[in-house]
Enzyme design. Structure first.
Site, PDB file in Angstrom:
ATOM      1  N   GLU A 111     -18.205   4.925 -23.069  1.00  8.47           N
ATOM      2  CA  GLU A 111     -17.103   4.257 -23.756  1.00  8.47           C
ATOM      3  C   GLU A 111     -16.705   3.020 -22.972  1.00  8.47           C
ATOM      4  O   GLU A 111     -16.809   3.001 -21.743  1.00  8.47           O
ATOM      5  CB  GLU A 111     -15.900   5.199 -23.869  1.00  8.47           C
ATOM      6  CG  GLU A 111     -16.202   6.518 -24.568  1.00  8.47           C
ATOM      7  CD  GLU A 111     -15.087   7.534 -24.351  1.00  8.47           C
ATOM      8  OE1 GLU A 111     -13.921   7.173 -24.539  1.00  8.47           O
ATOM      9  OE2 GLU A 111     -15.396   8.683 -23.976  1.00  8.47           O
ATOM     10  N   LYS A 113     -14.162   0.606 -21.129  1.00  9.92           N
ATOM     11  CA  LYS A 113     -12.908   0.847 -20.379  1.00  9.92           C
ATOM     12  C   LYS A 113     -11.925  -0.251 -20.745  1.00  9.92           C
ATOM     13  O   LYS A 113     -12.120  -1.417 -20.418  1.00  9.92           O
ATOM     14  CB  LYS A 113     -13.188   0.844 -18.882  1.00  9.92           C
ATOM     15  CG  LYS A 113     -11.989   1.228 -18.038  1.00  9.92           C
ATOM     16  CD  LYS A 113     -12.370   1.314 -16.575  1.00  9.92           C
ATOM     17  CE  LYS A 113     -11.172   1.781 -15.765  1.00  9.92           C
ATOM     18  NZ  LYS A 113     -10.045   0.823 -15.800  1.00  9.92           N
ATOM     19  N   ASP A 115      -8.448  -2.376 -20.872  1.00  7.60           N
ATOM     20  CA  ASP A 115      -7.461  -2.794 -19.886  1.00  7.60           C
ATOM     21  C   ASP A 115      -6.099  -2.892 -20.554  1.00  7.60           C
ATOM     22  O   ASP A 115      -5.710  -3.938 -21.074  1.00  7.60           O
ATOM     23  CB  ASP A 115      -7.871  -4.141 -19.286  1.00  7.60           C
ATOM     24  CG  ASP A 115      -7.190  -4.397 -17.954  1.00  7.60           C
ATOM     25  OD1 ASP A 115      -6.610  -3.445 -17.408  1.00  7.60           O
ATOM     26  OD2 ASP A 115      -7.232  -5.528 -17.466  1.00  7.60           O
ATOM     27  N   TYR A 222      -9.063   7.775 -26.866  1.00 12.73           N
ATOM     28  CA  TYR A 222     -10.376   8.151 -26.324  1.00 12.73           C
ATOM     29  C   TYR A 222     -10.476   9.554 -25.743  1.00 12.73           C
ATOM     30  O   TYR A 222     -11.543   9.944 -25.285  1.00 12.73           O
ATOM     31  CB  TYR A 222     -10.803   7.148 -25.249  1.00 12.73           C
ATOM     32  CG  TYR A 222      -9.756   6.903 -24.175  1.00 12.73           C
ATOM     33  CD1 TYR A 222      -9.467   7.852 -23.208  1.00 12.73           C
ATOM     34  CD2 TYR A 222      -9.059   5.699 -24.134  1.00 12.73           C
ATOM     35  CE1 TYR A 222      -8.513   7.621 -22.228  1.00 12.73           C
ATOM     36  CE2 TYR A 222      -8.096   5.454 -23.166  1.00 12.73           C
ATOM     37  CZ  TYR A 222      -7.837   6.420 -22.204  1.00 12.73           C
ATOM     38  OH  TYR A 222      -6.896   6.190 -21.249  1.00 12.73           O
ATOM     39  N   LYS A 309     -17.384  -0.384 -13.086  1.00 18.30           N
ATOM     40  CA  LYS A 309     -16.643  -1.635 -13.229  1.00 18.30           C
ATOM     41  C   LYS A 309     -17.625  -2.808 -13.275  1.00 18.30           C
ATOM     42  O   LYS A 309     -18.512  -2.923 -12.431  1.00 18.30           O
ATOM     43  CB  LYS A 309     -15.668  -1.815 -12.048  1.00 18.30           C
ATOM     44  CG  LYS A 309     -14.671  -0.675 -11.879  1.00 18.30           C
ATOM     45  CD  LYS A 309     -13.782  -0.497 -13.079  1.00 18.30           C
ATOM     46  CE  LYS A 309     -12.672  -1.499 -13.166  1.00 18.30           C
ATOM     47  NZ  LYS A 309     -11.591  -1.355 -12.203  1.00 18.30           N
ATOM     48  N   CYS A 403       4.516  -9.446  16.772  1.00 22.17           N
ATOM     49  CA  CYS A 403       5.040  -9.203  15.422  1.00 22.17           C
ATOM     50  C   CYS A 403       5.723 -10.460  14.904  1.00 22.17           C
ATOM     51  O   CYS A 403       6.569 -11.042  15.598  1.00 22.17           O
ATOM     52  CB  CYS A 403       6.024  -8.038  15.456  1.00 22.17           C
ATOM     53  SG  CYS A 403       6.828  -7.744  13.851  1.00 22.17           S
ATOM     54  N   CYS A 406       9.835  -9.227  14.513  1.00 16.21           N
ATOM     55  CA  CYS A 406      10.699  -8.835  15.643  1.00 16.21           C
ATOM     56  C   CYS A 406      10.123  -9.281  16.989  1.00 16.21           C
ATOM     57  O   CYS A 406      10.747  -9.047  18.030  1.00 16.21           O
ATOM     58  CB  CYS A 406      10.932  -7.331  15.646  1.00 16.21           C
ATOM     59  SG  CYS A 406       9.445  -6.384  16.059  1.00 16.21           S
ATOM     60  N   CYS A 421       2.874  -3.023  14.823  1.00 13.08           N
ATOM     61  CA  CYS A 421       4.091  -3.339  15.566  1.00 13.08           C
ATOM     62  C   CYS A 421       4.711  -2.012  15.986  1.00 13.08           C
ATOM     63  O   CYS A 421       5.039  -1.176  15.136  1.00 13.08           O
ATOM     64  CB  CYS A 421       5.069  -4.123  14.690  1.00 13.08           C
ATOM     65  SG  CYS A 421       6.705  -4.291  15.452  1.00 13.08           S
ATOM     66  N   CYS A 427      12.329  -3.015  13.783  1.00 15.26           N
ATOM     67  CA  CYS A 427      11.656  -4.101  13.060  1.00 15.26           C
ATOM     68  C   CYS A 427      12.101  -4.077  11.600  1.00 15.26           C
ATOM     69  O   CYS A 427      11.813  -3.114  10.874  1.00 15.26           O
ATOM     70  CB  CYS A 427      10.149  -3.903  13.174  1.00 15.26           C
ATOM     71  SG  CYS A 427       9.182  -5.224  12.441  1.00 15.26           S
TER      72      CYS A 427
END
Length: 665
Positions: A111, A113, A115, A222, A309, A403, A406, A421, A427
């Protein structure tokens, strides 16, 4: 004059005309004639309200307002599909299937696919009862009122249909209708919609159903689920659904082997752009329902289905800069800021660069011309650099050492790809991220509180962790930007309502690293309370089904942190549920405690799901495959030969359905 008969005859006639026009694409009367008949029916129903029918064609125009969409638990879970990106992946998939089934001849249903936005629609006695969005797969939003306005969805079925069943499909917006909607927006100076899929999905949550009715949405069906369907295969179910009045795409095809599957894929990879709506791949399903039952499910996906896909669309654009994002666990993600470019229906400005290793591997530099595609046509990613266009004075990218938020020095643990971090409690993005995770739909699902509002609350010093949410008042929130009285009340009420969320979702919400939804359910079911989990040793945790050392160590580290323990205690005081509330079931026993069962074949006195529930209700465990740990195989008709052979080899007891009933009596 027989008014009930006239009304019913008009309804039947209009339903048939709807079906001819929107499903068969073969109208038999003009739009004007249809409108005249609809007006006649509306007038008769207005004069005789005693004959009201919620599934009358007159109800399709909408008009009902839905302020809050009720959350509904799916009768049958909506699983996601595993993805494949090559024919080799499909060959590997077939090999895995044949190991379970024992090299039996297989047919596949192929079938396209689609979207769109996934939907599950329940029918009872041929009438549309309820329509629910996919949600998290376990529960979704009731959007019945909006769904009824989509004219390709039948309100009343025809033919020989089951008494009750769910049918799954995608709500899609054809290209022609999407372009027309955007043209109308452009003409009045409004911003056009970005792509058909997001527009279709957003349409389902519009509060005014009459607005949904104005949009040219369609529903492509489906998959059917239910008991006693009288159907033995996927392809047969598609034909049956078509006969009952559903819009089932004609492109589906039966394949007798993988070579025929590959032919289907090759054809549609070339011709998919000829279709009137978006499709991004092919779904391949084992055709036989009996084989599907034998194969079963993983924690997330059916083993009997695979999505192939199509190769993602690819474009080139310029890398302008690289920024670094801090996640709720402290993980650093480098992000490419791109010259905006059109890709697969959307404007792409940013793409993930994943980690330092990926940047080094691709030798990505600021100013480079890069190739971008959507991974699985969802998340943009950079796949290569066009070295022929590189500036001769460009310099290699140096990954940050501190980081960006922070300024703590970053850490990278041995064997891990990401930098972190370590400033977990100081943070800001980590703190905000944990609170955003806590309030998210799959966690505490706090209505009236979104990610931007969490950041607003934190930046105004109203919350420092998720326990502070329960201290918020309307007076605290009102001075904030974009906060009116009603918004503030909804937020406070939403927080208070979250105290009803069950323990397994609370456990997921508190954000223990590696403890996702499935692991949280396993831990909640095993330990029953947060205190039992907190007091468990590393070895205790490892011995829990499907909990490995990495997860166990993460749980131990979470509760070794005194600040986490303090937050949990505060949440307890506010009334958040930290114990499993098990529904009383008078039929439960512990007769099967410590025993593992594998179910195989077709049964006459139980459905397979009911049989598995009976095992669990009596303290047993259901295994997906036979191993040395299996105590019993319950064998029905047409038991898979591979399972029979393995059970015999391992000397596992094979019992019948009647034997099982005797055991649990």
């Amino acid at each position: 004059m027989d008014i009930p008969k006239i009304i019913q005859d008009l309804r039947n006639e209009l339903n048939q005309h709807n079906h001819n026009y929107y499903v068969l694409d073969n109208p038999s009367i003009s739009d004007f004639e249809f409108d005249q008949k609809l007006k006649q029916l509306q007038e008769l129903e207005k004069q005789h309200p005693e004959f009201f029918d919620e599934n009358s064609p007159t109800q399709r125009v909408g008009g009902a307002i839905t302020k809050n969409f009720q959350t509904v638990v799916h009768d049958y879970r909506m699983y996601s599909l595993d993805n494949s990106y090559s024919k080799e992946d499909l060959i590997d998939w077939e090999n895995r299937i044949q190991k379970v089934l024992g090299n039996v001849p297989l047919q596949y249903t192929c079938e396209l696919k689609y979207d769109g936005a996934s939907i599950s629609i329940t029918y009872e006695n041929g009438k549309l009862k309820r329509a629910v969005t996919r949600g998290d797969g376990f529960q979704g939003d009731d959007v019945t009122t909006n769904i009824k306005t989509i004219k390709s969805i039948p309100l009343q079925l025809k033919g020989n249909f089951p008494e009750r069943f769910d049918i799954r499909g995608e709500i899609i917006l054809p290209f022609e209708g999407f372009e027309k909607m955007n043209q109308e927006l452009i003409e009045i100076g409004e911003t056009p919609y970005s792509n058909p899929r997001n527009t279709a999905s957003g349409s389902l949550k519009l509060q005014d159903s009459s607005e949904v009715g104005k949009r040219p949405l369609e529903c492509l069906l489906y998959f059917i689920v239910g008991n006693n369907l009288g159907i033995s295969s996927q392809f047969e179910s598609l034909e049956a659904a078509r006969d009952w009045g559903f819009k089932v795409p004609k492109e589906s095809k039966m394949a007798n082997n993988l070579n025929e599957v590959f032919d289907f894929i090759d054809y549609w990879d070339k011709h998919r752009h000829d279709l009137p709506y978006e499709t991004d791949g092919v779904v391949v399903k084992v055709n036989s329902f009996q084989h599907q039952d034998e194969l079963g499910y993983t924690a997330k996906s059916p083993r009997w289905a695979m999505a192939y896909k199509f190769k993602a669309e690819q474009v080139t654009t310029r890398l302008n800069s690289i920024s670094y994002q801090v996640g709720r666990t402290g993980s650093i993600t480098p992000v490419a800021n791109l010259e905006p470019v059109q890709l697969a229906g959307t404007i792409v400005k940013r793409a993930s660069l994943h980690n330092a290793d990926q940047i080094e591997k691709l030798d990505i530099r600021i100013g480079d011309e890069v190739f971008v595609e959507k991974g699985g046509e969802i998340i943009p990613k950079i796949i290569a650099v066009d070295l022929t266009k590189r500036n001769s004075i460009s310099e290699p990218t140096k990954y940050i050492t501190h980081c960006p938020e922070c300024h703590s020095e970053l850490e990278r643990k041995e064997g891990e790809a990401n930098h972190y971090c370590p400033n977990f409690y100081g943070c800001p993005p980590q703190i905000i991220g944990r609170i955003q995770h806590y309030i998210s739909r799959k966690a505490m699902d706090i209505e009236g509180l979104g990610g931007e509002t969490v950041a607003l609350l934190f930046n105004n010093n109203l919350v420092k962790d998720y326990s502070n949410l329960y201290q918020l008042t309307v007076e605290d929130i009102l001075p904030l930007e974009r906060m009116a009285q009603k918004s503030a009340e909804n937020l406070v009420n939403g927080v208070q309502k979250s105290k009803e969320i069950p323990f397994e979702r609370v456990l997921y919400a508190i954000g223990i690293r590696y403890v996702g939804e499935t692991v949280a359910k396993k831990l909640a079911k095993h330990y029953k309370s947060i205190d039992a989990i907190k007091n468990a040793s590393l070895m205790d945790l490892i011995l829990v089904d499907e909990i490995g050392e990495k997860i166990a160590q993460s749980v131990i580290e979470f509760f070794e942190n005194e600040e986490n323990v303090v937050i949990i205690e505060r949440l307890k005081q506010f009334g958040v549920q930290f114990e499993l509330i098990e529904k009383y079931n008078p039929n439960t026993t512990d007769k099967l405690s410590g025993k593992t069962f594998v179910v195989s074949g077709v049964f006459s006195k139980f459905s397979r799901d009911d049989l598995k529930k009976a095992i669990e209700d009596n303290g047993g465990k259901v295994g997906s495959s036979i191993s040395a740990k299996t105590d019993f195989v319950i064998a029905g008709e047409n038991m898979g030969p591979a399972k029979l052979e393995k059970a015999t080899q391992l000397k596992v007891s094979i019992i019948s359905e009647d034997d099982f009933i005797e055991i649990i009596k």
